[in-house]
Scaffold this active site. Structure first.
Site, short mmCIF file in Angstrom:
data_model
loop_
_atom_site.label_atom_id
_atom_site.label_comp_id
_atom_site.label_asym_id
_atom_site.label_seq_id
_atom_site.Cartn_x
_atom_site.Cartn_y
_atom_site.Cartn_z
N LYS A 40 0.86 -1.18 0.00
CA LYS A 40 0.00 0.00 0.00
C LYS A 40 0.89 1.23 0.00
O LYS A 40 1.71 1.39 0.90
CB LYS A 40 -0.85 -0.04 1.28
CG LYS A 40 -2.19 0.63 1.19
CD LYS A 40 -3.03 0.22 2.40
CE LYS A 40 -4.03 1.27 2.79
NZ LYS A 40 -4.74 0.92 4.03
N ARG A 89 -16.86 2.94 12.85
CA ARG A 89 -17.52 4.21 12.50
C ARG A 89 -18.95 3.98 12.04
O ARG A 89 -19.83 4.74 12.37
CB ARG A 89 -16.75 4.93 11.39
CG ARG A 89 -15.48 5.58 11.87
CD ARG A 89 -14.57 5.92 10.74
NE ARG A 89 -14.06 4.72 10.10
CZ ARG A 89 -13.08 4.70 9.24
NH1 ARG A 89 -12.50 5.83 8.87
NH2 ARG A 89 -12.66 3.57 8.73
N SER A 127 -8.59 8.80 7.19
CA SER A 127 -7.34 9.37 6.68
C SER A 127 -7.51 9.77 5.21
O SER A 127 -7.00 10.80 4.77
CB SER A 127 -6.20 8.36 6.80
OG SER A 127 -6.04 7.97 8.14
P1 ADP Z 1 -6.47 0.40 8.56
O1 ADP Z 1 -5.78 0.76 7.28
O2 ADP Z 1 -5.87 -0.75 9.29
O3 ADP Z 1 -7.98 0.33 8.50
P2 ADP Z 1 -6.69 3.02 9.74
O4 ADP Z 1 -5.51 3.83 10.12
O5 ADP Z 1 -7.53 3.52 8.62
O6 ADP Z 1 -6.09 1.60 9.50
O7 ADP Z 1 -7.62 2.79 11.00
C1 ADP Z 1 -7.18 2.14 12.16
C2 ADP Z 1 -8.37 1.84 13.06
O8 ADP Z 1 -8.96 3.06 13.48
C3 ADP Z 1 -9.48 1.04 12.39
O9 ADP Z 1 -10.03 0.17 13.36
C4 ADP Z 1 -10.49 2.09 12.02
O10 ADP Z 1 -11.82 1.55 11.99
C5 ADP Z 1 -10.34 3.06 13.18
N1 ADP Z 1 -10.74 4.41 12.80
C6 ADP Z 1 -10.44 5.08 11.67
N2 ADP Z 1 -11.02 6.30 11.65
C7 ADP Z 1 -11.73 6.39 12.81
C8 ADP Z 1 -12.61 7.40 13.37
N3 ADP Z 1 -12.89 8.51 12.72
N4 ADP Z 1 -13.14 7.14 14.58
C9 ADP Z 1 -12.88 5.98 15.22
N5 ADP Z 1 -12.11 4.99 14.74
C10 ADP Z 1 -11.54 5.19 13.55
#
Ligand code: ADP
Length: 158
Positions: A40, A89, A127
């Site tokens: 990625k 979420r 993100s």
């Molecule tokens: P991945 O690529 O492993 O999904 P992320 O960095 O996107 O990693 O997310 C890591 C964790 O944080 C995941 O469990 C995701 O659901 C959670 N997460 C992402 N954004 C939010 C948010 N806005 N509020 C709460 N949890 C979140």
């Protein structure tokens, strides 16, 4: 008890930060593990993502930020953690998260996954949404800590 919070954090948002701070109240310590995924393409280097999280969590004592490659359950084992934390979420997260949690159970059934529901006002945050807004010159200061907003603006030159 320790908990492992794995993710890409590319970059950390206020949604992630909210989960980290709530987990730090619930558990003895939180290990935020930043995935270095060769499949990625990331916007920020692993070193920068770790610095961003360290700075944003400066006021939380019981937190450690590490990087890992490969399987999350191997990372959990390496740090002697038996609980993995993930955030939810919306329903769209649920299906994917449940699949990963089941898969991890088949790989190591001594490790549990627990979920925290996001605060509703953070439920739109991801993100990739933050990057999309920053890329087109939008304000992201209500979505990410200031240092990360600055990093995004300098990367996207806006
Ligand atoms: P991945 O690529 O492993 O999904 P992320 O960095 O996107 O990693 O997310 C890591 C964790 O944080 C995941 O469990 C995701 O659901 C959670 N997460 C992402 N954004 C939010 C948010 N806005 N509020 C709460 N949890 C979140």
């Amino acid at each position: 008890m320790k908990v492992l919070y794995p993710g890409s954090f590319d970059p950390l948002t206020f949604g992630h930060l909210d989960l980290i701070s709530r987990a730090s109240e619930l558990f003895g310590s939180v290990i935020v593990s930043v995935l270095e995924n060769p499949n990625k393409k990331s916007t920020f280097s692993i070193e920068r993502r770790i610095e961003q999280i360290q700075e944003a969590t400066d006021d939380i004592a019981n937190i450690e930020v590490v990087s890992y490659k490969g399987l999350t359950i191997d990372c959990a084992k390496q740090y002697n953690v038996e609980i993995i934390l993930r955030g939810l979420r919306a329903m769209s997260d649920f299906e994917y998260e449940l699949q990963i949690a089941h898969t991890n159970r088949t790989l190591n059934n001594s490790i549990e996954t627990i979920f925290l529901a996001t605060e509703s006002h953070h439920s739109f945050l991801s993100s990739s949404v933050v990057k999309e807004v920053a890329m087109f010159g939008g304000n992201v200061e209500h979505m990410v800590p200031r240092m990360i907003a600055k990093d995004l603006h300098s990367i996207f030159k806006v």
